[in-house]
Design a protein around this motif. Structure first.
Motif, PDB file in Angstrom:
ATOM      1  N   PHE A  28       0.654  -1.067   0.202  1.00  0.00           N
ATOM      2  CA  PHE A  28       0.554  -0.198   0.066  1.00  0.00           C
ATOM      3  C   PHE A  28       1.286   1.313  -0.325  1.00  0.00           C
ATOM      4  CE2 PHE A  28      -2.112   3.728   2.250  1.00  0.00           C
ATOM      5  CZ  PHE A  28      -3.193   3.632   1.458  1.00  0.00           C
ATOM      6  N   ILE A  29       1.935   0.535   0.736  1.00  0.00           N
ATOM      7  CA  ILE A  29       2.966   2.142   1.030  1.00  0.00           C
ATOM      8  C   ILE A  29       3.295   2.984   0.044  1.00  0.00           C
ATOM      9  CG2 ILE A  29       5.017   3.100   1.802  1.00  0.00           C
ATOM     10  CD1 ILE A  29       3.932   2.332   4.542  1.00  0.00           C
ATOM     11  N   VAL A  30       4.121   1.971  -0.519  1.00  0.00           N
ATOM     12  CA  VAL A  30       4.602   1.755  -2.279  1.00  0.00           C
ATOM     13  C   VAL A  30       3.430   2.374  -2.663  1.00  0.00           C
ATOM     14  CG1 VAL A  30       6.310   0.602  -3.544  1.00  0.00           C
ATOM     15  CG2 VAL A  30       6.641   0.200  -1.521  1.00  0.00           C
ATOM     16  N   GLN A  31       2.621   1.840  -3.253  1.00  0.00           N
ATOM     17  CA  GLN A  31       1.485   2.203  -4.810  1.00  0.00           C
ATOM     18  C   GLN A  31       1.020   3.013  -4.531  1.00  0.00           C
ATOM     19  OE1 GLN A  31       2.501   0.502  -7.775  1.00  0.00           O
ATOM     20  NE2 GLN A  31       3.513  -0.900  -6.971  1.00  0.00           N
ATOM     21  N   HIS A  32       0.654   3.152  -3.714  1.00  0.00           N
ATOM     22  CA  HIS A  32      -0.649   4.501  -2.748  1.00  0.00           C
ATOM     23  C   HIS A  32      -0.357   5.353  -2.298  1.00  0.00           C
ATOM     24  CE1 HIS A  32      -3.067   1.643  -4.190  1.00  0.00           C
ATOM     25  NE2 HIS A  32      -2.460   0.482  -4.368  1.00  0.00           N
ATOM     26  N   THR A  33       1.088   5.794  -1.772  1.00  0.00           N
ATOM     27  CA  THR A  33       0.824   7.272  -1.074  1.00  0.00           C
ATOM     28  C   THR A  33       2.184   7.507  -1.879  1.00  0.00           C
ATOM     29  OG1 THR A  33       2.896   6.071  -0.434  1.00  0.00           O
ATOM     30  CG2 THR A  33      -0.019   6.473   1.151  1.00  0.00           C
ATOM     31  N   ARG A  34       2.084   9.469  -1.726  1.00  0.00           N
ATOM     32  CA  ARG A  34       3.003   9.793  -1.919  1.00  0.00           C
ATOM     33  C   ARG A  34       4.617   9.921  -2.040  1.00  0.00           C
ATOM     34  NH1 ARG A  34       1.588  15.459  -3.432  1.00  0.00           N
ATOM     35  NH2 ARG A  34       3.395  16.248  -3.143  1.00  0.00           N
ATOM     36  N   VAL A  35       4.844   9.424  -0.883  1.00  0.00           N
ATOM     37  CA  VAL A  35       5.704   9.057  -0.772  1.00  0.00           C
ATOM     38  C   VAL A  35       6.908   7.794  -1.721  1.00  0.00           C
ATOM     39  CG1 VAL A  35       7.847   7.787   1.012  1.00  0.00           C
ATOM     40  CG2 VAL A  35       6.254   9.772   1.900  1.00  0.00           C
ATOM     41  N   GLY A  36       5.327   6.366  -1.738  1.00  0.00           N
ATOM     42  CA  GLY A  36       5.716   5.659  -2.235  1.00  0.00           C
ATOM     43  C   GLY A  36       5.657   6.050  -3.599  1.00  0.00           C
ATOM     44  N   MET A  37       5.285   6.961  -4.379  1.00  0.00           N
ATOM     45  CA  MET A  37       5.558   7.107  -5.933  1.00  0.00           C
ATOM     46  C   MET A  37       6.739   8.084  -5.883  1.00  0.00           C
ATOM     47  SD  MET A  37       3.686   9.478  -7.456  1.00  0.00           S
ATOM     48  CE  MET A  37       2.081   9.779  -6.996  1.00  0.00           C
ATOM     49  N   ALA A  38       7.313   8.703  -4.691  1.00  0.00           N
ATOM     50  CA  ALA A  38       9.015   9.596  -4.825  1.00  0.00           C
ATOM     51  C   ALA A  38       9.491   8.282  -4.785  1.00  0.00           C
ATOM     52  CB  ALA A  38       9.176  10.184  -3.228  1.00  0.00           C
ATOM     53  N   MET A  39       9.469   6.970  -4.168  1.00  0.00           N
ATOM     54  CA  MET A  39      10.318   5.718  -4.151  1.00  0.00           C
ATOM     55  C   MET A  39      10.334   5.072  -5.036  1.00  0.00           C
ATOM     56  SD  MET A  39       9.406   3.586  -0.711  1.00  0.00           S
ATOM     57  CE  MET A  39       9.703   4.395   1.000  1.00  0.00           C
ATOM     58  N   ARG A  40       9.737   5.441  -5.809  1.00  0.00           N
ATOM     59  CA  ARG A  40       9.263   4.393  -7.612  1.00  0.00           C
ATOM     60  C   ARG A  40       9.794   5.433  -8.101  1.00  0.00           C
ATOM     61  NH1 ARG A  40       3.775   3.043  -8.590  1.00  0.00           N
ATOM     62  NH2 ARG A  40       3.746   4.396  -6.315  1.00  0.00           N
ATOM     63  N   ALA A  41      10.120   6.757  -8.709  1.00  0.00           N
ATOM     64  CA  ALA A  41      10.429   7.402  -8.897  1.00  0.00           C
ATOM     65  C   ALA A  41      12.478   7.625  -8.914  1.00  0.00           C
ATOM     66  CB  ALA A  41       9.480   8.722  -8.591  1.00  0.00           C
ATOM     67  N   ILE A  42      12.481   7.402  -8.292  1.00  0.00           N
ATOM     68  CA  ILE A  42      14.071   7.715  -7.429  1.00  0.00           C
ATOM     69  C   ILE A  42      14.478   6.455  -8.077  1.00  0.00           C
ATOM     70  CG2 ILE A  42      15.657   7.561  -5.658  1.00  0.00           C
ATOM     71  CD1 ILE A  42      13.944   9.693  -4.108  1.00  0.00           C
ATOM     72  N   SER A  43      14.120   5.519  -7.404  1.00  0.00           N
ATOM     73  CA  SER A  43      14.332   4.136  -8.265  1.00  0.00           C
ATOM     74  C   SER A  43      14.722   4.347  -9.928  1.00  0.00           C
ATOM     75  CB  SER A  43      13.746   2.815  -7.673  1.00  0.00           C
ATOM     76  OG  SER A  43      12.936   2.495  -8.874  1.00  0.00           O
ATOM     77  N   TRP A  44      12.778   4.811 -10.354  1.00  0.00           N
ATOM     78  CA  TRP A  44      13.352   5.527 -11.904  1.00  0.00           C
ATOM     79  C   TRP A  44      14.232   5.697 -12.530  1.00  0.00           C
ATOM     80  CZ3 TRP A  44      10.529   2.148 -15.282  1.00  0.00           C
ATOM     81  CH2 TRP A  44      10.428   2.741 -16.701  1.00  0.00           C
ATOM     82  N   ASP A  45      14.893   7.181 -11.761  1.00  0.00           N
ATOM     83  CA  ASP A  45      16.314   8.105 -12.231  1.00  0.00           C
ATOM     84  C   ASP A  45      16.723   8.782 -11.407  1.00  0.00           C
ATOM     85  OD1 ASP A  45      17.160   9.523 -13.429  1.00  0.00           O
ATOM     86  OD2 ASP A  45      16.578   9.751 -15.629  1.00  0.00           O
ATOM     87  N   LYS A  46      17.478   8.409 -10.635  1.00  0.00           N
ATOM     88  CA  LYS A  46      17.944   8.863  -9.787  1.00  0.00           C
ATOM     89  C   LYS A  46      18.759  10.304 -10.152  1.00  0.00           C
ATOM     90  CE  LYS A  46      19.916   5.103  -7.985  1.00  0.00           C
ATOM     91  NZ  LYS A  46      19.331   4.726  -8.761  1.00  0.00           N
ATOM     92  N   ASN A  47      18.948  11.189 -11.030  1.00  0.00           N
ATOM     93  CA  ASN A  47      18.740  12.156 -11.348  1.00  0.00           C
ATOM     94  C   ASN A  47      18.108  13.254 -11.940  1.00  0.00           C
ATOM     95  OD1 ASN A  47      22.008  11.047 -11.336  1.00  0.00           O
ATOM     96  ND2 ASN A  47      22.022  10.341 -13.610  1.00  0.00           N
ATOM     97  N   VAL A  48      17.202  13.001 -12.913  1.00  0.00           N
ATOM     98  CA  VAL A  48      16.049  13.932 -13.225  1.00  0.00           C
ATOM     99  C   VAL A  48      14.957  14.642 -11.790  1.00  0.00           C
ATOM    100  CG1 VAL A  48      14.669  14.072 -14.451  1.00  0.00           C
ATOM    101  CG2 VAL A  48      16.332  13.372 -15.727  1.00  0.00           C
ATOM    102  N   ARG A  61       7.720  -7.118  -5.819  1.00  0.00           N
ATOM    103  CA  ARG A  61       7.222  -8.179  -5.100  1.00  0.00           C
ATOM    104  C   ARG A  61       7.956  -9.879  -5.537  1.00  0.00           C
ATOM    105  NH1 ARG A  61       2.481  -7.295  -9.274  1.00  0.00           N
ATOM    106  NH2 ARG A  61       3.130  -5.124  -8.578  1.00  0.00           N
ATOM    107  N   GLY A  62       9.343  -9.094  -6.313  1.00  0.00           N
ATOM    108  CA  GLY A  62      10.420 -10.719  -6.196  1.00  0.00           C
ATOM    109  C   GLY A  62      10.772 -11.066  -5.358  1.00  0.00           C
ATOM    110  N   ALA A  63      10.908 -10.290  -4.387  1.00  0.00           N
ATOM    111  CA  ALA A  63      11.416 -10.383  -3.075  1.00  0.00           C
ATOM    112  C   ALA A  63      10.418 -10.909  -2.240  1.00  0.00           C
ATOM    113  CB  ALA A  63      11.706  -9.190  -2.145  1.00  0.00           C
ATOM    114  N   VAL A  64       9.177 -11.170  -2.222  1.00  0.00           N
ATOM    115  CA  VAL A  64       8.268 -11.585  -1.438  1.00  0.00           C
ATOM    116  C   VAL A  64       8.400 -13.416  -1.885  1.00  0.00           C
ATOM    117  CG1 VAL A  64       6.370 -12.126  -0.731  1.00  0.00           C
ATOM    118  CG2 VAL A  64       6.944  -9.903  -0.791  1.00  0.00           C
ATOM    119  N   ILE A  65       8.413 -13.634  -3.069  1.00  0.00           N
ATOM    120  CA  ILE A  65       8.440 -14.781  -4.043  1.00  0.00           C
ATOM    121  C   ILE A  65       9.687 -15.268  -4.154  1.00  0.00           C
ATOM    122  CG2 ILE A  65       8.511 -15.741  -6.613  1.00  0.00           C
ATOM    123  CD1 ILE A  65       6.365 -13.324  -7.453  1.00  0.00           C
TER     124      ILE A  65
END
Lengths: 291, 389
Positions: A156-176, A238-242
């Motif tokens: 829930f935190i990663v997919q549905h909150t602003r912090v989660g969105m920021a995490m996903r964004a940073i992991s997508w592109d650290k520089n921009v 999800r990979g880590a859990v699996i």
């Protein structure tokens, strides 16, 4: 059949713990591309916090759990700020070596307090229910359900909150992403807090299931969880859990149907073969490296 | 500036080196002790160290050991093996070459004692291990002939395996037994195999012979397998830090048959770690603190006085006996050199110690002695039976 189901339950219990620890590795890797080799020792600290609050303060299960999670979260944030942040621009090897150093520090710090193995007293009533030859203990139920609950909260935190969105964004592109006004340092701290907190929760549950704890308990379990994270595709939640459940299941099933001496050997051979077939892990996606 | 700094550092290092070389009392007998002070079984190491210090203090308070008409005091050099085979070997090396000891007591666990004994044997220094029960400790790895310089105060595993197997058949009336043991440790592996051998020879059946490796915490797969095999009794020849986990996990899986163990159970920490789960189970060991002989009483009194009321466990008693043996050898040697001590040690025919009467056969470092079976009752080790060789 009951034999198989019983072993399945054993596998779920062990796999849940591996999965929780693997999440910590994968979250940090996802956001910093760094492997936090001290994570296994964070897990150990979680078990020791549980020991301290239960033995000396006599706290029941829920407060002990909360304190373990908060304590290890804080430890994760402090370690990140003090040891990893100054090295963020340094070569990746430096950060990995620092992580190993932090791990050895934590082990020996705990060892220096007392070299004796510690016993965590039973904090929940241990009852077993038997259904036609299948025995389920209250502890098993708690570990499996609580792990699933924690994973759902994380999702829930990663997919549905602003912090989660920021995490996903940073992991997508650290520089921009920093240019967009995302407070990178805070997001990294929160990631460490969540990842370490899950490790702390795993440590506490492990301490309840296997109540004799020592300062080196995190090394092997940490390695195994790291392997679980890699098998699942490191960086992918999800990979880590699996990966965690696959590793737990292989370990138990190999010991159940082959001579138990072959357990680690067979389990890890299988995982190696899996990695040869899917080098990026089960859920991982190949990322082309730009030159 | 750099020069000054360099000189200061050099001076400091030189100072430290000189301090390290400082010659201690020349007229003292130098005895080395290797013990598992840290690592997996620190309670064993602590008991060994306590008993050793107590034995040395007793000797020195009595004026020392009389060798060839002159009284010598004893000086003890303690090394930690950290429960690791390689560190045990390097500790033995260090004691022999740097500390120049005349004999070594320890290490205790067989996985540590075997490598240390190799070093002692090749350096021709007497080594007495208090607690190691694996036959390999006193036997040459290649020829299986007895080592010349290695002795022990404990009985050996073939005997212990026989005692436990016999107990399981006669007292527990078990016909089917299961074993769960650590395959990576010499002690556990050795005794598991001797138990299996005797149990099968006597007409019993081993329905599950399961193993794990040191540091494993999850035994659920093996225990489920054991449960499925429906044994009458389960033998756990493992160290006190692992047995509680195994017993507790077994209870959680609904296993109700009795467990039995070996001398590795005999630490007070076992009760602390296991709590009520181990209540009523039996294990074989070296001595009972309830034994009423004057030697035992005197030893327990002295130990309790020295270590605030702690009851000495088997490791403490065996370490104390090892010092007793060495003291007798030193007094009999007449000269203070390693070879004379070895010759005198090999000549000791029997010794009446805290852990009972020991008989040594010419050319063997293994004593012939009896074992006891203890039961865990209300958090105490209670005497149950004696087992003669």
């Amino acid at each position: 059949m009951t034999y198989f189901l019983q072993q399945g339950l054993n596998a779920l219990q062990l796999g849940s713990i591996y999965a929780l620890i693997a999440l910590g590795y994968t979250m940090v890797y996802g956001i910093l591309s760094m492997i936090n080799f001290a994570h296994g020792d964070f897990f150990m600290v979680g078990a020791f916090i549980c020991f301290v609050v239960v033995t000396f303060m006599g706290l029941p299960f829920v407060p002990a759990m909360i304190l373990s999670i908060i304590g290890v979260s804080l430890l994760g944030v402090i370690v990140e700020r003090a040891a990893y942040k100054p090295l963020r621009q340094a070569p990746r090897v430096s950060a990995i070596i620092t992580a190993l150093g932090v791990g050895i520090f934590l082990e020996n710090f705990t060892l220096a307090l007392s070299p004796y193995p510690k016993h965590i007293p039973a904090i929940i009533e241990n009852t077993s229910w038997t259904f036609g030859g299948l025995t389920i203990s209250s502890l098993q139920v708690i570990i499996i359900l609580l792990s699933l609950a924690l994973m759902t909260v994380l999702h829930f935190i990663v997919q549905h909150t602003r912090v989660g969105m920021a995490m996903r964004a940073i992991s997508w592109d650290k520089n921009v992403v920093p240019l967009m006004g995302v407070p990178v340092n805070n997001v990294i701290s929160i990631t460490f807090a969540i990842g370490s907190g899950l490790g702390g929760a795993a440590g506490m549950m492990y301490g309840m299931a296997y109540p004799i704890i020592d300062p080196y308990m995190g090394i092997i379990v940490g390695w195994k969880a790291f392997i679980a994270a890699v098998v699942g595709g490191i960086g992918n939640i999800r990979g880590a859990v699996i990966g965690g459940y696959i590793l737990g299941a292989t370990e138990i099933m190999v010991a159940a149907f082959f001579p138990s001496t072959y357990r680690d050997f067979t389990a890890f051979s299988l995982l190696l073969i899996l990695l040869i077939v899917r080098p990026y892990g089960i859920m991982g996606k190949p990322r082309p490296q730009k030159v | 500036m750099k020069k000054v700094l360099f000189l200061t550092v050099a001076a400091c290092i030189a100072g430290l080196v000189l301090l390290g070389c400082q010659k201690s009392d020349d007229s003292a007998i130098r005895i080395g002790l290797i013990s598992e002070l840290t690592g997996d079984i620190p309670a064993v190491g602590a008991s060994c160290k306590n008993a050793a210090e107590m034995a040395v203090k007793e000797i020195n308070d009595a004026g020392g050991i009389d060798i060839g008409g002159k009284k010598y005091k004893v000086e003890l050099f303690i090394e930690d093996s950290a429960s690791k085979p390689d560190q045990a070997a390097s500790a033995a090396q260090k004691l022999i070459t740097q500390k120049n000891v005349i004999a070594i007591i320890g290490p205790n666990s067989s996985s540590n004692a075997i490598p240390a004994s190799e070093i002692a044997e090749s350096s021709k220094v007497v080594l007495i291990t208090p607690w190691s029960t694996n036959p390999k400790t006193t036997l040459d790895a290649k020829t299986s002939a007895p080592k010349k310089y290695i002795f022990r105060a404990a009985f050996i595993d073939p005997f212990q395996g026989r005692v436990v197997a016999k107990f399981a058949m006669d007292n527990i009336k078990a016909k089917k037994a299961a074993v769960l043991y650590d395959v990576a440790s010499d002690y556990n592996k050795g005794i598991a195999e001797f138990f299996k051998q005797t149990f099968e020879e006597k007409g019993g059946k081993i329905v599950a012979f399961e193993s794990y490796t040191t540091n494993d915490k999850d035994f659920s797969a093996q225990l489920t397998k054991i449960k499925n095999a429906a044994p009458d009794v389960i033998f756990l020849p493992n160290y006190y830090n692992e047995v509680p986990l195994q017993v507790q996990q077994a209870h959680r899986l609904g296993i109700k048959v009795p467990f039995i163990g070996s001398d590795s159970w005999g630490s007070q920490d076992m009760i602390k770690l296991c709590g009520k789960d181990c209540e009523g189970y039996y294990f074989s060991t070296h001595y009972s603190a309830e034994s009423a002989t004057p030697v035992v009483k005197k030893f327990i009194e002295a130990y309790k006085k020295a270590y605030d009321g702690k009851v000495p466990d088997d490791v403490a008693a065996l370490t104390y006996d090892s010092f007793g043996l060495l003291k007798q050898a030193l007094a009999g040697a007449g000269k203070l050199d390693r070879q004379s001590v070895r010759d005198a040690m090999a000549k000791i025919p029997n010794y009446d110690g805290v852990t009972g009467k020991m008989q040594f056969k010419e050319g063997s470092g293994d004593p012939i002695k009896s074992a006891v079976i203890l039961q865990i009752q209300d958090g105490k080790f209670v005497w149950f039976a004696d087992a003669q060789p």
